[in-house]
Design a protein around this motif. Structure first.
Motif, PDB file in Angstrom:
ATOM      1  N   ASN A 152       0.623  -0.974   0.094  1.00  0.00           N
ATOM      2  CA  ASN A 152       0.008  -0.208  -0.217  1.00  0.00           C
ATOM      3  C   ASN A 152       1.108   1.373  -0.157  1.00  0.00           C
ATOM      4  OD1 ASN A 152      -2.031  -1.430   2.615  1.00  0.00           O
ATOM      5  ND2 ASN A 152      -2.051  -1.523   0.356  1.00  0.00           N
ATOM      6  N   PHE A 182       1.231   5.859  -0.242  1.00  0.00           N
ATOM      7  CA  PHE A 182       1.202   6.449   0.662  1.00  0.00           C
ATOM      8  C   PHE A 182       1.913   7.539   0.581  1.00  0.00           C
ATOM      9  CE2 PHE A 182      -2.102   4.885   3.167  1.00  0.00           C
ATOM     10  CZ  PHE A 182      -1.952   3.769   3.718  1.00  0.00           C
ATOM     11  N   LYS A 224      -2.780   8.350  -1.874  1.00  0.00           N
ATOM     12  CA  LYS A 224      -3.214   6.606  -0.441  1.00  0.00           C
ATOM     13  C   LYS A 224      -3.476   5.279  -2.289  1.00  0.00           C
ATOM     14  CE  LYS A 224      -7.478   5.895   1.313  1.00  0.00           C
ATOM     15  NZ  LYS A 224      -7.797   5.794   2.732  1.00  0.00           N
ATOM     16  N   PHE A 284      -4.036   1.897  -2.877  1.00  0.00           N
ATOM     17  CA  PHE A 284      -4.869   0.334  -1.818  1.00  0.00           C
ATOM     18  C   PHE A 284      -4.875  -0.565  -3.232  1.00  0.00           C
ATOM     19  CE2 PHE A 284      -4.247   1.766   1.743  1.00  0.00           C
ATOM     20  CZ  PHE A 284      -5.115   1.866   2.598  1.00  0.00           C
ATOM     21  N   THR A 287      -5.083   4.133   7.215  1.00  0.00           N
ATOM     22  CA  THR A 287      -4.355   4.565   6.798  1.00  0.00           C
ATOM     23  C   THR A 287      -4.397   5.194   7.727  1.00  0.00           C
ATOM     24  OG1 THR A 287      -5.782   5.152   4.444  1.00  0.00           O
ATOM     25  CG2 THR A 287      -4.146   7.215   5.554  1.00  0.00           C
TER      26      THR A 287
END
Lengths: 111, 118
Positions: free
Chosen positions: A32, A34, A49, A51, B106
């Motif tokens: 993932n 970011f 972000k 995913f 997150t």
């Protein structure tokens, strides 16, 4: 071992210039990704972000990033920067249960 | 919705003392992370807590420790302070998701505690 590399430590641009900040990572599995931003005197905020799905991700304030799996990259872009984009930008990669941050890129935009 | 909060904002200690930093996560988040942001070094991962347990630890000596309380707030303790411990200490929280076998979501960051060791 998992690692994240941000190529530019300092970037200086004039307003309206285009921006691309590089981010490369090393990790053998699913990740993932970011980008965070830290404006002067403020705390870290999430810009965008990734995913799964469309590798071109759009975030806040006109930023976008593209995940290129074959290049292990997740570069941040903005077509036209503003003075208010002056900040430090951090790329982060989560593999498994561990998140690693890059060293950061300080962007200064001249008015 | 309230964000991640940290206290104190600033902390000044002398070498050899102990420092205690506190963090309250966003409501509903079960995971808390601690990072050290020293000048020019980016964010260095310190500790991750989820559901009261330490889940992962960065490359820091044992004098950096912490805990997570039943209300998911967390405390970072730094013993035997050294000059190089001077830094901004950031706390982040996320929905943990470990119980479901999912990777945590997150991370959202607090404003940090500026620790100065004299």
């Amino acid at each position: 071992a998992q690692s994240v590399s941000q190529h530019n430590h300092h970037v200086i641009l004039s307003e309206a210039a285009s921006l691309e900040l590089g981010c490369n990572y090393s990790y053998g599995g699913t990740v993932n990704l970011f980008w965070y931003v830290q404006y002067p005197g403020q705390h870290l905020q999430l810009l965008l972000k990734y995913f799964s799905g469309d590798p071109l991700v759009k975030g806040i304030k006109g930023f976008e990033a593209e995940f290129i799996k074959s290049k292990f990259s997740f570069n941040l872009r903005k077509p036209s920067v503003q003075w208010s984009d002056t900040a430090e930008y951090f790329c982060a990669v989560r593999g498994g249960f561990k998140t690693i941050f890059g060293a950061g890129t300080r962007l200064f935009v001249k008015a | 919705e309230a964000g991640v909060t940290q206290s104190p904002t600033h902390l000044i200690k002398t070498r050899g003392q102990q420092a205690t930093l506190r963090c309250s996560p966003i409501s509903g988040h079960t995971s808390v992370y601690w990072y050290q942001q020293a000048l020019g070094l980016g964010l260095q991962f310190l500790l991750w807590y989820d559901e009261g347990e330490e889940r992962n630890r960065g490359n820091f000596p044992p004098r950096f420790s912490g805990r997570q309380f039943p209300n998911y707030s967390s405390e970072l303790n730094v013993n035997a302070l050294e000059l190089e411990d001077s830094a901004l200490y950031l706390c982040a929280s996320s929905w943990g998701g470990l119980a479901g076998g999912l990777s945590p979501d997150t991370q959202y960051f607090g404003p940090g505690t500026r620790l100065t060791v004299l």
